[in-house]
Design an enzyme around this catalytic site. Structure first.
Site, PDB file in Angstrom:
ATOM      1  N   HIS A   2       0.836  -1.180   0.394  1.00  0.00           N
ATOM      2  CA  HIS A   2      -0.193  -0.004   0.240  1.00  0.00           C
ATOM      3  C   HIS A   2       0.994   1.155   0.211  1.00  0.00           C
ATOM      4  CE1 HIS A   2      -2.966  -2.824   2.019  1.00  0.00           C
ATOM      5  NE2 HIS A   2      -2.808  -3.270   1.041  1.00  0.00           N
TER       6      HIS A   2
HETATM    7  C1  LIG Z   1      -0.008  -9.002  -1.597  1.00  0.00           C
HETATM    8  C2  LIG Z   1      -1.137  -8.327  -2.296  1.00  0.00           C
HETATM    9  C3  LIG Z   1      -2.150  -8.210  -0.642  1.00  0.00           C
HETATM   10  C4  LIG Z   1      -3.024  -6.788  -1.167  1.00  0.00           C
HETATM   11  N1  LIG Z   1      -4.736  -6.673  -0.894  1.00  0.00           N
HETATM   12  C5  LIG Z   1      -5.199  -5.476  -0.531  1.00  0.00           C
HETATM   13  C6  LIG Z   1      -6.612  -5.590  -0.159  1.00  0.00           C
HETATM   14  O1  LIG Z   1      -6.671  -6.362   0.737  1.00  0.00           O
HETATM   15  N2  LIG Z   1      -6.717  -4.208  -0.049  1.00  0.00           N
HETATM   16  C7  LIG Z   1      -6.647  -3.084  -0.806  1.00  0.00           C
HETATM   17  O2  LIG Z   1      -7.592  -2.591  -0.931  1.00  0.00           O
HETATM   18  N3  LIG Z   1      -5.999  -2.895  -1.461  1.00  0.00           N
HETATM   19  C8  LIG Z   1      -4.883  -4.085  -1.711  1.00  0.00           C
HETATM   20  N4  LIG Z   1      -3.693  -4.434  -2.457  1.00  0.00           N
HETATM   21  C9  LIG Z   1      -2.991  -3.561  -3.183  1.00  0.00           C
HETATM   22  C10 LIG Z   1      -3.719  -3.630  -4.277  1.00  0.00           C
HETATM   23  O3  LIG Z   1      -3.117  -4.685  -4.810  1.00  0.00           O
HETATM   24  C11 LIG Z   1      -3.745  -2.372  -5.334  1.00  0.00           C
HETATM   25  O4  LIG Z   1      -3.344  -1.189  -4.636  1.00  0.00           O
HETATM   26  C12 LIG Z   1      -3.885  -2.255  -6.834  1.00  0.00           C
HETATM   27  O5  LIG Z   1      -3.407  -3.213  -7.250  1.00  0.00           O
HETATM   28  C13 LIG Z   1      -3.915  -0.984  -7.118  1.00  0.00           C
HETATM   29  O6  LIG Z   1      -4.293  -1.376  -8.773  1.00  0.00           O
HETATM   30  P1  LIG Z   1      -3.173  -0.568  -9.772  1.00  0.00           P
HETATM   31  O7  LIG Z   1      -4.490  -0.455 -10.856  1.00  0.00           O
HETATM   32  O8  LIG Z   1      -2.555   0.813  -9.383  1.00  0.00           O
HETATM   33  O9  LIG Z   1      -2.263  -0.832  -9.876  1.00  0.00           O
HETATM   34  P2  LIG Z   1      -1.653  -1.813 -10.749  1.00  0.00           P
HETATM   35  O10 LIG Z   1      -2.905  -3.386 -10.522  1.00  0.00           O
HETATM   36  O11 LIG Z   1      -1.155  -3.175  -9.822  1.00  0.00           O
HETATM   37  O12 LIG Z   1      -1.501  -2.128 -12.251  1.00  0.00           O
HETATM   38  C14 LIG Z   1      -0.834  -1.992 -12.605  1.00  0.00           C
HETATM   39  C15 LIG Z   1       0.035  -2.357 -14.159  1.00  0.00           C
HETATM   40  O13 LIG Z   1       0.576  -1.602 -14.655  1.00  0.00           O
HETATM   41  C16 LIG Z   1       1.828  -2.118 -15.575  1.00  0.00           C
HETATM   42  N5  LIG Z   1       2.836  -1.524 -15.535  1.00  0.00           N
HETATM   43  C17 LIG Z   1       3.524  -1.317 -14.697  1.00  0.00           C
HETATM   44  N6  LIG Z   1       4.609  -0.657 -15.408  1.00  0.00           N
HETATM   45  C18 LIG Z   1       4.077  -0.852 -16.571  1.00  0.00           C
HETATM   46  C19 LIG Z   1       5.301  -0.129 -17.461  1.00  0.00           C
HETATM   47  N7  LIG Z   1       6.098   0.759 -17.961  1.00  0.00           N
HETATM   48  N8  LIG Z   1       4.329  -0.971 -18.779  1.00  0.00           N
HETATM   49  C20 LIG Z   1       3.674  -1.586 -19.230  1.00  0.00           C
HETATM   50  N9  LIG Z   1       2.907  -1.639 -18.283  1.00  0.00           N
HETATM   51  C21 LIG Z   1       3.319  -1.381 -17.303  1.00  0.00           C
HETATM   52  C22 LIG Z   1       2.020  -3.485 -14.144  1.00  0.00           C
HETATM   53  O14 LIG Z   1       2.570  -4.885 -14.882  1.00  0.00           O
HETATM   54  C23 LIG Z   1       0.585  -4.289 -13.231  1.00  0.00           C
HETATM   55  O15 LIG Z   1       0.308  -5.122 -14.103  1.00  0.00           O
HETATM   56  C24 LIG Z   1      -2.601  -5.685  -1.836  1.00  0.00           C
HETATM   57  C25 LIG Z   1      -1.716  -5.477  -2.588  1.00  0.00           C
HETATM   58  C26 LIG Z   1      -1.068  -7.011  -2.739  1.00  0.00           C
HETATM   59  C27 LIG Z   1      -0.078  -7.483  -3.279  1.00  0.00           C
END
Ligand SMILES: Cc1cc2nc3c(=O)[nH]c(=O)nc-3n(C[C@H](O)[C@H](O)[C@H](O)COP(=O)(O)OP(=O)(O)OC[C@H]3O[C@@H](n4cnc5c(N)ncnc54)[C@H](O)[C@@H]3O)c2cc1C
Ligand code: SF4
Lengths: 232, 592
Positions: free
Chosen positions: B519
């Site tokens: 987080h």
């Molecule tokens: C084990 C674990 C448990 C969690 N549990 C919770 C929970 O219970 N509750 C909660 O609120 N949150 C939880 N989280 C956090 C949650 O996963 C994230 O807040 C959420 O996924 C963020 O979404 P996002 O779209 O910002 O990023 P992400 O879901 O990480 O997606 C970002 C994507 O962008 C891609 N990317 C990055 N850089 C590049 C690039 N240069 N070119 C192309 N693609 C790229 C990545 O590969 C990834 O697929 C947890 C996280 C983990 C790891």
């Protein structure tokens, strides 16, 4: 430009998914598992005979035999570690391994240039040299069990180096891999007879607790099952 | 991919990217979503029983970012040399379709409204002098009332299970009495409670706290979301965190959004496409598209677009902005620039209670988002006046399914040995008869905690790594210690035979070797002043108006709640304003 190595690609592209058969780091885990079941004593593929003796002794000290059951060596932890050395993990392909390699505060994490397989190679040799120096025995495996434990404690707590590897770094690698071997699915060579899971009361790959969400503190009644369907 | 120009390009196929891609295709735009990782489908990655494999899953990090290609460097203080984060440990970024949204746990919160205007609230209640020297306390610049419809929408898409407290001002249930008012019920009733959680509920109530069921994006019953995709009921298998849910019960972009999106001919998903930078015009006021590396052909590709959505996860968002030259990098010495400023995390510490040998906690049973929590010491829900710190923590039993390797390597806890003689006995007692209680708290922003480009280390593509300068500060350590102190009476009321309280120690430094949470927040924060924020209240770059930066990067400080509910609401909020305002008249939506 550095791109994923062919092992890394095999690792992911080969995940066929629908069966337990997949290519893992260029070799067939399933074939290994079958071989393990054939009753032949496991022949290490990575470790030398001397290293293998060290590993068997150390695993047994980290997770010893007692009234609760056998030690980690009997549960296949050395076999597990040997097989892991030929995976992307063993080759350090899951880690950022670009230089420069500099030492820093311990809280900033692992900073050695050694992947696990090289770390074991260097540190086991140095550990045996340490034993020759301090205990007048030929190698770690020749010590009595209490002496082996004392040496491992010294590695865990001491500031000494084993080659270029801080002794506590090596000890933690060994402890972690040993416990991984005891408690992972038997597919990887350890946890023989599901004894690790039975000890803790972990039911393995059952993964359905619809009726057991809350039984008010009663113990879960079913024994473990592995991915391949083995039960205990 | 033959089209060289599209209406919108979305970077990253996680929660934020998938929401934006869905909304923009609904608005009639042609959208290309670029994801650096592999395609991921539950039928493959979540296939039973091979997915129920702790070694391959949470231990060898099958679904997480492969650090061999790119990582970050970390240091604690400005005068230190940062070193690479070589092995995954403290935080676990995602990679591949679904991002971290595929292997998250599913705790799905809204926001504590007071947190959205934390600076204003703290100053109003305690005066300006209450804010410690060096703390960059800021407001989000958006209100709960503005965001409410988007929290509601996200819960309906995620199929969230929970118990409300008030709906339209009327008390309707036994939910969290500190939770903000809702316009509608949760789409599904609260999840069942494991034994540990029910013990916590009774004990917490008996000492005067206000327990509630954690809102969970784990389906408590069969569900069909507004996009027409289906979820099955969760069976408490315990394989949320770090895994792809084989039951289609945990919300993920892969299950809840992409099946609908993939059917839209205006949408294209390209995997193994690592975006190197956003391309800007000569005066750096407009983005012209992106340059990405096709990891299959190893060729660089330029893709032109009218609109660029950066949704690559919190710190990747900041990294891409720095690599592309969007906005001015933050300089902690001069206190100028904004990109990388207010980098924050969360505090988390775990306490353990051991029960009698007759009480089995069956730690392997659980669901990632389920549990019982209290908010009595979160946000501004208690009087900080005599305490002299800003922030707070929810406290909970969130038994997500404890696996044997993680348990064994972590050790039995207390003063028990972590190997050798006595280890097995202690481990058996802990695994069979103990439970854990977390204080999962806020982390404030500080002038000398920030993100920038590392001067030494590079990724596999020759680009500077992102550098994190991060440490725990006295304010947050004291907050954690205070809240953990409030756990002790609950443990005693449970009738524990013994317990150990986990808390941050005075002067404790951030340790990268131990998992805490994923987080991470801030670094490209939202706000109403371009001098102290990177994006406006619609998450639009102040500097490059056709770039929107979506994710926890927008949070000015780390809140006590898990971030994804807020990330999803902000994504729908930004998308709504892009659709209704921006597209009609592209340009800055707020005048700087
Ligand atoms: C084990 C674990 C448990 C969690 N549990 C919770 C929970 O219970 N509750 C909660 O609120 N949150 C939880 N989280 C956090 C949650 O996963 C994230 O807040 C959420 O996924 C963020 O979404 P996002 O779209 O910002 O990023 P992400 O879901 O990480 O997606 C970002 C994507 O962008 C891609 N990317 C990055 N850089 C590049 C690039 N240069 N070119 C192309 N693609 C790229 C990545 O590969 C990834 O697929 C947890 C996280 C983990 C790891
Ligand atoms: S606990 Fe429930 S939501 Fe989590 S992986 Fe298992 S079935 Fe899916």
């Amino acid at each position: 430009m550095k791109l994923p190595s062919s092992t890394r690609r095999n690792f992911t592209a080969g995940l066929l998914g629908s069966t337990s058969f997949w290519i893992y780091g260029g070799h067939k885990v399933w074939a290994d598992a079958l071989q393990a079941e054939s009753g032949q004593p496991y022949q290490p593929r990575y470790f030398t005979a001397e290293e293998w003796r060290f590993l068997n002794a150390a695993c047994a000290r980290i997770f010893p035999a007692d009234a609760h059951g056998p030690d980690a060596a009997a549960l296949g932890a050395p076999e597990f570690i040997d097989r892991q050395m030929n995976t992307p993990y063993g080759h350090g392909e899951l880690w950022y391994m670009s230089g420069p390699f500099r030492s820093g505060a311990p809280n900033l994490g692992y900073q050695l240039s050694l992947p696990p397989r090289d770390l074991y190679r260097q540190a086991i040799e140095a550990a045996n040299a340490y034993v020759r120096d301090q205990h007048k025995a030929h190698s770690f495996a020749d010590l009595s069990a209490p002496d082996q434990t004392a040496v491992l404690k010294a590695f865990e707590q001491g500031k000494m180096m084993l080659g270029t590897v801080p002794a506590h770094t090596f000890f933690e690698q060994l402890r972690q891999n040993t416990l991984e071997g005891v408690f992972s699915d038997p597919l990887y060579g350890g946890n023989k007879g599901l004894a690790g899971w039975t000890l803790l009361g972990f039911p393995g790959a059952r993964a359905d607790f619809m009726d057991w969400v809350n039984q008010k503190g009663a113990p879960y009644p079913f024994g473990p099952v592995s991915i391949s369907g083995e039960t205990a | 991919m033959c089209a060289k120009k599209v209406d919108a390009v979305v970077i990253g196929a996680g929660w934020a990217g998938s929401i934006l891609a869905k909304e923009l295709t609904e608005a009639g735009l042609s959208v290309v979503m670029l994801e650096r990782g592999d395609e991921r489908a539950t039928a493959v990655e979540g296939d039973y029983p091979s997915s129920i494999d702790e070694l391959r899953g949470a231990i060898r990090h099958r679904l997480f970012q492969n650090l061999s290609q790119s990582t970050v460097t970390i240091r604690n203080t400005l005068d230190q040399e940062a070193l690479p984060y070589r092995r995954l440990a403290a935080f676990l970024p995602g990679e591949g379709v679904g991002g971290a949204g595929l292997h998250w746990s599913g705790v799905h919160f809204r926001v504590a409204p007071d947190d959205l205007a934390l600076r204003t609230n703290v100053v109003a209640r305690y005066g300006k002098g209450f804010i410690p020297e060096g703390m960059n306390l800021q407001d989000y610049g958006v209100t709960y009332e503005e965001l409410e419809p988007f929290f509601d929408k996200a819960e309906k898409v995620f199929g969230t299970s929970g118990e409300p407290y008030t709906i339209n001002g009327k008390v309707v249930g036994k939910g969290n009495r500190f939770a903000p008012d809702r316009s509608d019920a949760f789409p599904l009733p609260a999840m069942g409670e494991v034994y540990s959680a029910s013990l916590f509920r009774t004990a917490a109530a008996s000492v005067g706290y206000h327990p509630y069921a954690l809102p969970a994006a784990n389906a408590s019953a069969q569900y069909t979301n507004p996009y027409g995709v289906q979820m099955g009921p969760c069976n408490f298998c315990g394989y949320c965190s770090g895994y792809d849910c084989y039951m289609y019960s945990k919300a993920s972009p892969n299950v809840n959004i992409l099946p609908a999106l993939r059917q839209d001919s205006k949408f294209t998903l390209i995997t193994k496409a690592h975006v190197l930078k956003v391309n800007l015009d000569a005066d750096k006021k407009k983005a012209t598209g992106v340059t990405y590396l096709d990891l299959r052909t190893k060729k660089q590709v330029e893709l032109d677009a009218d609109l660029v959505i950066i949704s690559a996860f919190q710190f990747h968002n900041v990294h891409l902005m720095l690599l592309s030259g969007i906005g001015q990098p933050y300089d902690p010495k001069q206190n100028t620039g904004t990109v990388g400023r207010n980098f924050v995390y969360q505090t988390i510490t775990t306490s353990r209670a051991w029960l009698s040998p007759k009480q089995y906690t069956n730690l392997f049973v659980g669901a990632g988002g389920a549990g019982v929590a209290i908010d009595d010491f979160n946000s501004m829900n208690f009087d900080h006046g005599p305490l002299g710190f800003v922030g707070g923590s929810p406290v909970w039993v969130n038994q997500a399914g404890v696996k044997p390797i993680a348990a064994a390597v972590g050790g039995p806890g207390g003063k028990a040995p972590t190997w050798g003689e006595g280890y097995k006995d202690a481990m058996m007692d802990t695994y069979r008869h103990s439970l854990t209680i977390d204080a999962h708290g806020s982390n404030m922003a500080y002038r000398d905690v920030y993100l920038d480009l590392d001067p030494t280390y590079t990724n596999a593509y020759g680009q500077a790594l992102l550098r994190m300068t991060f440490n725990w500060k006295d304010n947050d350590i004291r907050m954690n210690q205070y809240v953990v102190g409030k756990i002790e009476p609950v443990i005693k009321a449970m009738g524990a035979t013994r317990y150990s309280l986990g808390m941050l120690k005075d002067g404790e430094v951030f340790d990268t070797r131990r998992y805490q949470t994923t987080h991470l927040g801030g670094g490209a924060i939202m706000g109403s002043d371009p001098k102290t924020s990177c994006v406006n209240k619609y998450l639009q770059s102040w500097d490059v108006s056709n770039v929107f930066v979506i994710g926890a990067s927008a949070f000015p400080q780390g809140m006590g709640y898990n971030p994804t509910g807020m990330v999803a609401a902000l994504a729908y909020w930004a998308a709504y304003h892009i659709r209704t305002t921006y597209l009609k008249n592209p340009g800055p939506m707020v005048q700087a």
